[in-house]
Scaffold this motif. Sequence first.
Motif, short mmCIF file in Angstrom:
data_model
loop_
_atom_site.label_atom_id
_atom_site.label_comp_id
_atom_site.label_asym_id
_atom_site.label_seq_id
_atom_site.Cartn_x
_atom_site.Cartn_y
_atom_site.Cartn_z
N ASP A 1 0.83 -1.21 0.00
CA ASP A 1 0.00 0.00 0.00
C ASP A 1 0.86 1.26 0.00
O ASP A 1 0.56 2.23 -0.71
N GLN A 2 1.93 1.27 0.80
CA GLN A 2 2.79 2.45 0.84
C GLN A 2 3.54 2.63 -0.48
O GLN A 2 3.66 3.75 -0.99
N ASN B 1 1.30 4.11 -2.96
CA ASN B 1 1.14 5.54 -2.73
C ASN B 1 2.35 6.33 -3.22
O ASN B 1 2.22 7.43 -3.76
#
Length: 293
Positions: A225-226, A229
Amino acid sequence: MTNTPPFPYSPITERPSIEWPGGATVAVYVGLNVEHFLVDRPSTSIWPGTADLVPDPLNYGWRDYGARVGIWRTIESLDRHGIRPSVLLNSMVPAEYPQIIRAGLERDWAWLAHGRTNSALHADLPPDEERRVLADIVDTIADAVGRRPRGWMGPGLTETARTPHLLAELGLEYVLDWTNDDQPYEFAVPGMLSVPYSVELNDLLLFGKGTPGPEFVRIVRDQFDQLRNDAHPSGRVLALALHPFVIGQPFRARYLDEALAYLAAQPEAWLTTSDEIAAHYRRAISSTPHQPR
């Protein structure tokens, strides 16, 4: 020897943008360590109290579980989610565990050179001996799998100052040992790349610190997820490092399956191999002007 690393400093904020195939933002690969350990040498241990004994049934048996049992459980999970691993292969494995090689050939795994055995680090070798050792490793793997490996990771992520140069002479194209980036980058050695690997997103290190299975799944999710992003406007790499004697334990199987299911379900993930990441990056840098993004 040298007092500088074999690559220039390059902040990730000042590079050309990377675009992965199909509009993906994160290139995901599994680094599957397929290793052979010597019965009369200490190596990775679950309990150091007996590590220097010969024989050392406790620690040797723990490691040997991977080749006898754990690898097959891990293969089932990889197959279930359509993932071809990048296999970090000790060159002693084909002679010791030919069934694993056959399983990998049936599935078209990517094969990287990973030294001879993880009971011996790749360090302190005189130049001529290192050249001979590397050539033997590469030739042995090529004979076993039908093609020369394109990537290298040293046992214990070890190199000498000459290793990247010698690997380039042998036709290898990238190394995983320098775990300092979320993107591939060019080495100072002509023709050589570094591709991201992880000693953090790594079952041996995580479970060795007592990480429970559900937390392992959460860590994998958080990593993806990071990186997703971060990947606007430039793609990133998620490397998931696995060892069959660790992740292949029965009580961890469901958590590997959950982690792989999450990664496989992400539309922005390019499920690939380290070979394909290196090849795509090489094509991209050959056609893109090197201007900061």
